[in-house]
Design a protein around this motif. Structure first.
Motif, PDB file in Angstrom:
ATOM      1  N   LEU A 247      36.765  22.998  47.088  1.00 12.75           N
ATOM      2  CA  LEU A 247      35.821  24.090  47.312  1.00 12.75           C
ATOM      3  C   LEU A 247      36.510  25.443  47.169  1.00 12.75           C
ATOM      4  CD1 LEU A 247      33.000  25.031  48.117  1.00 12.75           C
ATOM      5  CD2 LEU A 247      33.663  24.798  50.510  1.00 12.75           C
ATOM      6  N   THR A 248      37.725  25.560  47.727  1.00 17.72           N
ATOM      7  CA  THR A 248      38.479  26.809  47.598  1.00 17.72           C
ATOM      8  C   THR A 248      38.807  27.106  46.140  1.00 17.72           C
ATOM      9  OG1 THR A 248      39.465  26.503  49.785  1.00 17.72           O
ATOM     10  CG2 THR A 248      40.570  28.029  48.304  1.00 17.72           C
ATOM     11  N   SER A 249      39.228  26.074  45.416  1.00 17.98           N
ATOM     12  CA  SER A 249      39.566  26.265  43.998  1.00 17.98           C
ATOM     13  C   SER A 249      38.330  26.591  43.169  1.00 17.98           C
ATOM     14  CB  SER A 249      40.256  25.017  43.441  1.00 17.98           C
ATOM     15  OG  SER A 249      41.518  24.856  44.055  1.00 17.98           O
ATOM     16  N   TYR A 250      37.198  26.036  43.553  1.00 18.13           N
ATOM     17  CA  TYR A 250      35.938  26.364  42.875  1.00 18.13           C
ATOM     18  C   TYR A 250      35.661  27.867  42.973  1.00 18.13           C
ATOM     19  CZ  TYR A 250      30.878  27.012  42.518  1.00 18.13           C
ATOM     20  OH  TYR A 250      29.629  27.484  42.208  1.00 18.13           O
ATOM     21  N   VAL A 251      35.845  28.437  44.150  1.00 19.18           N
ATOM     22  CA  VAL A 251      35.616  29.872  44.344  1.00 19.18           C
ATOM     23  C   VAL A 251      36.598  30.676  43.493  1.00 19.18           C
ATOM     24  CG1 VAL A 251      35.636  31.754  46.027  1.00 19.18           C
ATOM     25  CG2 VAL A 251      34.661  29.542  46.644  1.00 19.18           C
TER      26      VAL A 251
ATOM     27  N   CYS B 208      35.585  30.519  39.872  1.00 17.75           N
ATOM     28  CA  CYS B 208      34.413  31.376  39.658  1.00 17.75           C
ATOM     29  C   CYS B 208      34.827  32.842  39.554  1.00 17.75           C
ATOM     30  CB  CYS B 208      33.413  31.200  40.791  1.00 17.75           C
ATOM     31  SG  CYS B 208      32.483  29.656  40.754  1.00 17.75           S
ATOM     32  N   ALA B 209      35.746  33.253  40.427  1.00 21.82           N
ATOM     33  CA  ALA B 209      36.234  34.637  40.386  1.00 21.82           C
ATOM     34  C   ALA B 209      36.931  34.925  39.061  1.00 21.82           C
ATOM     35  CB  ALA B 209      37.176  34.900  41.554  1.00 21.82           C
ATOM     36  N   TYR B 210      37.776  33.986  38.618  1.00 15.84           N
ATOM     37  CA  TYR B 210      38.446  34.164  37.327  1.00 15.84           C
ATOM     38  C   TYR B 210      37.419  34.305  36.203  1.00 15.84           C
ATOM     39  CZ  TYR B 210      42.466  32.010  39.790  1.00 15.84           C
ATOM     40  OH  TYR B 210      43.455  31.696  40.669  1.00 15.84           O
TER      41      TYR B 210
ATOM     42  N   LEU C  14      31.579  39.542  28.039  1.00 13.86           N
ATOM     43  CA  LEU C  14      30.855  38.306  27.773  1.00 13.86           C
ATOM     44  C   LEU C  14      30.173  37.810  29.041  1.00 13.86           C
ATOM     45  CD1 LEU C  14      33.682  36.455  25.792  1.00 13.86           C
ATOM     46  CD2 LEU C  14      31.722  37.662  24.812  1.00 13.86           C
ATOM     47  N   LYS C  15      29.351  36.781  28.901  1.00 15.23           N
ATOM     48  CA  LYS C  15      28.796  36.117  30.068  1.00 15.23           C
ATOM     49  C   LYS C  15      29.861  35.203  30.671  1.00 15.23           C
ATOM     50  CE  LYS C  15      23.897  36.028  28.778  1.00 15.23           C
ATOM     51  NZ  LYS C  15      22.719  35.149  28.531  1.00 15.23           N
ATOM     52  N   PRO C  16      29.888  35.067  31.995  1.00 17.62           N
ATOM     53  CA  PRO C  16      30.893  34.186  32.613  1.00 17.62           C
ATOM     54  C   PRO C  16      30.694  32.735  32.184  1.00 17.62           C
ATOM     55  CG  PRO C  16      29.870  35.608  34.261  1.00 17.62           C
ATOM     56  CD  PRO C  16      29.063  35.752  33.013  1.00 17.62           C
ATOM     57  N   LEU C  17      31.791  32.028  31.980  1.00 16.04           N
ATOM     58  CA  LEU C  17      31.699  30.597  31.735  1.00 16.04           C
ATOM     59  C   LEU C  17      31.219  29.916  33.015  1.00 16.04           C
ATOM     60  CD1 LEU C  17      34.915  29.544  29.749  1.00 16.04           C
ATOM     61  CD2 LEU C  17      32.560  29.621  28.926  1.00 16.04           C
ATOM     62  N   PRO C  18      30.235  29.022  32.931  1.00 18.50           N
ATOM     63  CA  PRO C  18      29.777  28.310  34.138  1.00 18.50           C
ATOM     64  C   PRO C  18      30.900  27.470  34.754  1.00 18.50           C
ATOM     65  CG  PRO C  18      28.235  28.024  32.318  1.00 18.50           C
ATOM     66  CD  PRO C  18      29.461  28.644  31.740  1.00 18.50           C
ATOM     67  N   VAL C  19      30.897  27.403  36.078  1.00 18.91           N
ATOM     68  CA  VAL C  19      31.867  26.599  36.822  1.00 18.91           C
ATOM     69  C   VAL C  19      31.088  25.656  37.729  1.00 18.91           C
ATOM     70  CG1 VAL C  19      33.828  26.625  38.420  1.00 18.91           C
ATOM     71  CG2 VAL C  19      33.497  28.529  36.814  1.00 18.91           C
ATOM     72  N   SER C  20      31.445  24.383  37.758  1.00 15.25           N
ATOM     73  CA  SER C  20      30.752  23.431  38.635  1.00 15.25           C
ATOM     74  C   SER C  20      31.718  22.852  39.664  1.00 15.25           C
ATOM     75  CB  SER C  20      30.109  22.303  37.824  1.00 15.25           C
ATOM     76  OG  SER C  20      31.088  21.510  37.185  1.00 15.25           O
TER      77      SER C  20
ATOM     78  N   VAL D 221      35.291  22.684  35.558  1.00 15.50           N
ATOM     79  CA  VAL D 221      34.902  21.801  36.660  1.00 15.50           C
ATOM     80  C   VAL D 221      36.007  21.756  37.704  1.00 15.50           C
ATOM     81  CG1 VAL D 221      34.222  19.464  37.321  1.00 15.50           C
ATOM     82  CG2 VAL D 221      33.565  20.356  35.080  1.00 15.50           C
ATOM     83  N   ALA D 222      35.667  22.096  38.933  1.00 19.55           N
ATOM     84  CA  ALA D 222      36.562  21.882  40.071  1.00 19.55           C
ATOM     85  C   ALA D 222      36.116  20.589  40.738  1.00 19.55           C
ATOM     86  CB  ALA D 222      36.474  23.052  41.050  1.00 19.55           C
TER      87      ALA D 222
END
Length: 512
Positions: free
Chosen positions: A120-124, A127-129, A139-145, A164-165
C-alpha cells in the motif's frame, strides 16, 4: 546515463518528498494529498525541490545495467542501505521510457513486496511518481493499480494498469493458477509467463521472505528461474542480503550485481547496555532512565519502539499511554488498510511515540530520534535502525533490549545476533547502516551454512511437493493435484457470498 533518466529520477524523488511535506503541513495522510494532487502540488514547487537533488552513483549504474539486460532479459541484484533511493531508481528507469518515447525496457512495471502494508505504501509512492512525471512531460499520468489478493473481477487483477504494486503472494498465486478472481465465469485466471516475461518485475525487501525453515526463498527461486529464462528482466532489492539468501534466490543463474558504496544519512549510536544486563520489554519502559530518554528525544523529534510480537507491542502501548497521554500511536500488521491509514495521518504532523512490530522494518518512511527495540536477527535490527536519523547531518540513538522468547524468529539467529552485538559492542549494527558490504559481512557471521541447512531440513518434504506442482503446471489446464504454498503455514480457503462481495466493492469504489 541518459538525460531523460536524470530528469525523471529527480522528479520522482521531488514528487515523493513534496507529497510528504504537504502531508506534514496539512497534518493529513499521504493518501489524501495524493487524491488532491492537482490542488496541492504545483510544478513550480516540484522544480524548486529538484534543484537540490543529485542522483547517487549506484542509481546511474542501475539504469545502465537495465539497458544492458533489456531485450534478452536477466537478473539484477541491487544492494543499497535503507533510505538510499532504490525504489526511485528502478521506477525512474521505467518512467524514463515516457520521456524517451521508446518502450525499450518493458511496457509494464510489476513492483512486488512481501506484505500488504508495504504494498500500500509503495502504491502511494508509485502514484506520486506517475503524477509528478506526467506534469514534467505534459502527459496524463500512467495508471497505477494496487493488488494484494482481492476477490474482485478480472479487470482489477494484475492487468488493471501498466504500473502494478502487488504483494508477491498475489502475483505468485496467479502465476501458478491458484487465484480465482474471475469466479464462475472465469474460475482460473492465470498470470502467464509471457505477461511477466514482458514486464519489469521487481522484488523489493526480499530479506523479509526469510522464514523459520528458509522455505519461501527456495520457492521464490523456483518461480524466478523460468521467468528469467523466458526473457524477463527481474530486479531483486534489499539493504540486508545474506549470501545464503542470495544463493537460494538465484541458484546457479548468472546475475548482475550493484552494491552501493554508501549514501548520505545521519549518525546512529547503538547502546547495548540493556541487552547486556538482560532487561526486557515492556517492563523496562517503566524505568526512570528509559522514560527520561524518551522524553528527551520527544523534545526534538519522534520515538520508535519495536516489539517482535503484536501481544508485546500492545502491552508496551498500554504502559506508555499512562506516561505520554495523547502522544502514543500503535501500528501492527493486523490493522485494516483504512485503520492503518487513519493512524498514519498523525505520523507526519506530530512528535509521537510510535509503538510497532516488524511492519516498520521496510517501506516505512518515518524518521525517529530514538529507537527502542527488542533483540531480533541482525537483518531485522538493521532495517529497524534504518528508521533513525535518516537525513544527512542528523543524529540518533538505538537502545537494544533482551528478549526471552525468540519467536517468531529462529532461536539460533537471535543467539548469533546477540553474540555479535556483545562482541562488537554494537558496532556491527552501526557499521551495517552505512555500508551494505559491512552488513553482508556481519550477516554472514549470523547466517552460517550449517545452521541454514539444518533449518531447511524441516521443510524438505514440502519443498518436494511444491517442486512437483510447478513441474506439472500447464497453461490453460486445471491446477496439478499436488499442493503449492509460497509460504509455510496453515492455509484456509474463505468463500465470500457474492452479495457481500458486491457491497464491499461498492464501498471501496465510493471511498476511492
Amino acid at each position: 546515463m541518459s538525460r531523460a533518466f536524470d530528469r525523471v529520477l529527480k522528479r520522482c524523488v521531488a514528487s515523493w518528498n513534496l507529497l510528504k511535506y504537504k502531508a506534514i503541513s496539512a497534518r493529513t495522510s499521504a493518501h489524501r494529498v495524493l487524491r488532491d494532487w492537482k490542488d496541492l502540488v504545483s510544478e513550480d514547487e516540484l522544480r524548486s525541490m529538484e534543484g537540490s537533488i543529485e542522483p547517487y552513483d549506484f542509481q546511474k549504474v542501475l539504469y545502465e545495467k537495465l539497458e544492458s539486460l533489456a531485450g534478452s532479459g536477466g537478473l539484477l541484484v541491487v544492494e543499497a542501505p535503507t533510505a538510499s533511493g532504490k525504489t526511485e531508481a528502478v521506477a525512474a528507469a521505467f518512467f524514463s521510457q515516457l520521456a524517451e518515447g521508446d518502450w525499450w525496457l518493458a511496457p509494464r512495471l510489476m513492483y512486488t513486496l512481501p506484505t500488504r502494508a508495504l504494498t500500500l505504501t509503495s502504491y502511494v509512492r508509485l502514484c506520486a511518481y506517475s503524477k509528478g512525471v506526467a506534469g514534467l512531460l505534459g502527459l496524463k499520468p500512467l495508471p497505477v493499480s494496487f493488488e494484494y489478493g482481492s476477490t474482485f473481477t478480472a479487470k482489477h487483477y494484475l492487468y488493471g494498469a501498466p504500473v502494478v504494486a502487488s504483494t508477491l503472494d498475489a502475483a505468485a498465486y496467479g502465476y501458478v493458477a491458484q487465484r480465482v478472481p474471475g469466479k464462475l465465469k472465469n474460475p482460473r485466471l492465470s498470470l502467464p509467463t509471457a505477461l511477466l516475461a514482458t514486464s519489469l518485475a521487481v522484488l523489493d525487501e526480499v530479506q523479509l521472505y526469510q522464514d523459520e525453515h528458509y522455505y519461501s526463498p527456495a520457492v521464490i527461486g523456483m518461480l524466478l528461474r523460468p521467468l528469467v529464462s523466458a526473457g524477463a528482466v527481474v530486479v531483486i532489492m534489499s539493504a540486508t542480503l545474506p549470501s545464503l539468501l542470495l544463493e537460494e534466490l538465484v541458484g546457479s543463474f548468472e546475475y548482475e550485481r550493484i552494491t552501493s558504496q554508501g549514501v548520505k544519512r545521519g549518525k546512529v549510536a547503538v547502546d547495548i547496555d540493556f541487552l547486556r544486563s538482560g532487561r526486557e520489554l515492556p517492563d523496562a519502559l517503566d524505568e526512570r532512565e528509559v522514560l527520561h530518554s524518551i522524553r528527551e528525544a520527544l523534545s526534538s523529534g519522534s520515538v520508535l519502539i519495536v516489539s517482535n510480537t503484536v501481544k508485546r507491542a500492545i502491552e508496551c502501548y498500554g504502559l506508555l499511554k499512562k506516561h505520554f497521554p495523547g502522544k502514543v500511536l500503535l501500528l501492527h500488521g493486523k490493522l485494516t488498510n483504512s485503520d492503518r491509514e487513519r493512524r498514519e495521518e498523525r505520523l507526519f504532523g506530530e512528535r509521537l511515540v510510535v509503538v510497532s512490530t516488524q511492519v516498520v522494518e521496510a517501506g516505512f518512511d518515518f524518521d525517529a530520534n530514538l529507537m527502542i527495540t527488542e533483540l531480533a536477527p541482525l537483518d531485522s535490527l538493521i532495517q529497524r535502525a534504518g528508521r533513525v536519523a535518516r537525513q544527512a547531518g542528523a543524529s540518533g540513538k538505538v537502545l537494544v533490549f533482551n528478549v526471552a522468547d525468540p519467536r517468531p524468529y529462529a532461536s539460533g539467529l537471535v543467539r548469533g545476533t546477540r553474540a555479535l552485538l556483545l562482541e562488537t559492542n554494537g558496532k556491527a549494527l552501526e557499521e551495517s547502516l552505512h555500508s551494505v558490504e559491512a552488513a553482508r559481512e556481519h550477516l554472514d557471521e549470523v547466517y552460517i551454512k550449517p545452521f541454514v541447512e539444518q533449518l531447511k531440513e524441516a521443510a524438505a518434504q514440502l519443498l518436494l511437493e511444491t517442486e512437483a506442482y510447478l513441474r506439472s503446471l500447464r497453461l490453460f489446464s486445471s491446477p496439478p493435484e499436488e499442493d503449492f504454498k509460497l509460504r509455510e503455514g496453515f492455509y484456509v480457503t474463505v468463500v465470500v457470498p457474492e452479495v457481500y462481495e458486491r457491497l464491499l466493492q461498492e464501498r471501496t469504489e465510493a471511498s476511492a
